[in-house]
Design a protein around this motif. Structure first.
Motif, short mmCIF file in Angstrom:
data_model
loop_
_atom_site.label_atom_id
_atom_site.label_comp_id
_atom_site.label_asym_id
_atom_site.label_seq_id
_atom_site.Cartn_x
_atom_site.Cartn_y
_atom_site.Cartn_z
N UNK A 186 -16.44 122.90 99.20
CA UNK A 186 -16.81 123.00 97.60
C UNK A 186 -18.00 123.78 97.36
N UNK A 187 -18.54 124.79 98.24
CA UNK A 187 -19.49 125.61 97.70
C UNK A 187 -19.10 126.96 97.72
N UNK A 226 -18.02 122.10 90.57
CA UNK A 226 -19.45 121.69 91.42
C UNK A 226 -20.11 122.52 92.02
N UNK A 227 -19.51 123.33 93.06
CA UNK A 227 -20.18 124.43 93.93
C UNK A 227 -20.97 125.48 92.99
N UNK A 228 -20.48 125.87 91.72
CA UNK A 228 -21.09 126.93 91.07
C UNK A 228 -22.11 126.23 90.27
N UNK A 229 -22.12 124.80 89.92
CA UNK A 229 -23.34 124.12 89.53
C UNK A 229 -24.60 124.27 90.46
N UNK A 230 -23.90 123.88 91.81
CA UNK A 230 -25.06 123.79 92.77
C UNK A 230 -25.79 125.09 93.19
N UNK A 240 -29.29 118.57 88.28
CA UNK A 240 -29.32 118.96 89.48
C UNK A 240 -29.53 117.99 90.40
N UNK A 241 -29.81 116.72 90.10
CA UNK A 241 -30.07 115.70 90.89
C UNK A 241 -28.98 114.85 91.40
N UNK A 242 -28.99 113.54 91.24
CA UNK A 242 -28.12 112.61 91.77
C UNK A 242 -26.65 112.91 91.47
N UNK A 243 -26.35 113.20 90.17
CA UNK A 243 -25.22 113.27 89.52
C UNK A 243 -24.28 114.45 90.22
N UNK A 244 -25.24 115.49 90.75
CA UNK A 244 -24.59 116.52 91.16
C UNK A 244 -24.38 116.33 92.85
N UNK A 245 -25.19 115.35 93.30
CA UNK A 245 -25.03 115.06 94.75
C UNK A 245 -23.85 114.43 94.88
N UNK A 255 -21.09 114.83 93.77
CA UNK A 255 -19.83 115.55 93.94
C UNK A 255 -19.57 116.27 95.39
N UNK A 256 -20.66 116.23 96.12
CA UNK A 256 -20.62 116.64 97.40
C UNK A 256 -20.60 115.39 98.24
N UNK A 257 -19.88 114.15 97.89
CA UNK A 257 -19.73 113.08 98.97
C UNK A 257 -18.09 113.26 98.83
N UNK A 258 -17.57 111.98 99.70
CA UNK A 258 -16.14 112.43 99.73
C UNK A 258 -15.25 111.70 98.52
N UNK A 259 -16.04 110.63 97.72
CA UNK A 259 -15.24 110.19 96.69
C UNK A 259 -14.87 110.83 95.55
N UNK A 260 -15.31 111.97 95.19
CA UNK A 260 -14.19 112.64 94.11
C UNK A 260 -13.19 113.41 94.51
N UNK A 261 -13.24 113.69 95.92
CA UNK A 261 -12.14 114.38 96.47
C UNK A 261 -10.93 113.70 97.05
N UNK A 262 -10.93 112.36 97.23
CA UNK A 262 -10.14 111.60 97.57
C UNK A 262 -8.74 111.92 96.96
N UNK A 263 -7.55 111.80 97.81
CA UNK A 263 -6.43 112.48 97.05
C UNK A 263 -5.75 111.37 96.09
N UNK A 264 -5.36 111.77 95.05
CA UNK A 264 -4.60 110.91 94.27
C UNK A 264 -3.80 110.28 94.68
N UNK A 265 -3.89 108.87 94.62
CA UNK A 265 -2.75 107.87 94.98
C UNK A 265 -1.54 108.00 94.37
N UNK A 266 -1.39 108.43 93.06
CA UNK A 266 -0.21 108.32 92.41
C UNK A 266 0.08 109.89 91.74
#
Ligand SMILES: [Zn+2]
Length: 360
Positions: A167-168, A198-202, A253-258, A260-271
């Protein structure tokens, strides 16, 4: 078989059959209700009325749309067959202004992706938003030096700027000119948000020096890795346009951006096959004015509603009787004086403008 042979089961069966029939009828009724995306997707031309947005970016429609010309001195429309180069005149004027300004900044020209359908509304494919003529997608690929044919505009692929695993931003592709383009787009007061991957924002957070106040408008979001999405605010003359919440004051650029670089936003859609809102929306889900927007007469021709930033459009449209599809559309227009667009050197918007509301 044994069930049917039992006389005392008959009332139960009758009732069950009745229920089944009711359910079938209900299902038929639901499926017979036309989808708003089919109705709006079928419109080839805008509704002739003063420019006005109804509802929200992801739930609405608009009148008085104008087309961005297929080509300009500093832009080309991509995927023209989709017929999504329509916007509120303020949006189309701003795209043209960005094209000129970006060129002056050293960007060769804009490849313009989807704006809106002629009357907005939900789309058959893609986008939840882009429904009220105030959103536009701009490719992060510069306009090539040789003009693109219509066939090339349909087939040319965009450059993916972000590594899908990390995601960079791909450093080999990102240039200072990309940063300048986004900074320029964010500099306009009309622009409330610019959605990027998010990579562009970063990348911007990590590299922009000096004035960083514009980073506030640059918002990370899924996708947006080959284009950015420019959103302007509700325009004068659209009392029924629902504004978006203001962005926080900091650079984001702080926490809210961070996150996006965790696993959570990229978990596969269950449905993944679940229908999206745009696939279910009926006219009942849209502002009631959208019914009249849909029913309004077509603009007289494509040429008459193609934006040329000047008087040509005004003359062409003014010669035609202006349809007044519904009271809600013609009566609620507030002021959109020529200077209200605030795009300093942009000529006044060349379509019939709503008159100022008395006492306003
Ligand atoms: Zn978009």
């Amino acid at each position: 078989m044994t069930l049917l042979s039992l006389p005392d089961r008959k009332p139960f069966l009758t009732a069950a059959l009745a229920l089944v029939t009711l359910a079938a009828l209900a299902a038929a009724a639901i499926s017979a209700e036309p989808r708003a995306k089919d109705l709006f997707g079928a419109k080839k031309l805008p509704a002739v009325a003063p420019a006005q947005s109804f509802g929200f970016y992801s739930k609405g429609c608009f009148t008085g749309g104008v087309a961005l010309p297929m080509d300009g001195p500093a832009w080309e429309v991509m995927r023209p067959a989709r017929n999504r180069r329509w916007g509120h005149p303020a949006m189309v004027a701003l795209i043209e202004k960005l094209a000129r300004d970006a060129q002056a900044d050293g960007w060769p020209g804009l490849l313009v992706g989807d704006v809106s359908q002629p009357r907005g509304g939900p789309m058959m494919t893609g986008h939840a938003s882009h429904q009220i003529g105030l959103d536009a997608d701009i490719w992060l690929t510069p306009m090539p030096s040789r003009p693109l044919t219509m066939a090339q505009r349909e087939s040319m692929s965009a450059t993916l700027m972000v590594d899908e695993k990390t995601h960079l931003v791909k450093d080999a592709l990102w240039t200072p000119a990309h940063t300048r383009l986004l900074r320029r787009a964010a500099s306009y007061p009309e622009v409330e948000r610019i959605l990027v991957n998010p990579g562009i924002k970063k990348k911007l957070c990590d590299t922009v020096t000096g004035d960083r106040s514009w980073l506030r408008k640059i918002r990370p979001f899924w996708g947006h890795d080959y284009h950015f999405h420019m959103r302007i605010g509700c325009q004068p003359g659209s009392p029924g346009c629902k504004a978006q919440e203001a962005t926080p004051d900091d650079d984001g650029c702080g926490k809210p951006l961070a996150w996006w670089f965790t696993e959570e936003p990229w978990r596969p859609n269950k449905n993944p096959d679940a229908p999206k809102a745009r696939d279910l929306m009926t006219m009942a889900n849209l502002p009631r004015e959208c019914q009249a927007v849909l029913a309004a007469a077509d603009a007289p021709s494509l040429a008459a509603v193609t934006y040329h930033g000047g008087s040509a459009v005004a003359v062409a449209v003014a010669e035609q009787p202006v349809a007044e599809p519904a009271e809600t559309i013609s009566s609620s227009g507030a002021a959109l004086p020529a200077q209200a667009s605030a795009f300093a050197p942009t000529p006044s918007i060349g379509i019939p403008l709503p008159r100022p509301r008395p006492g306003n």
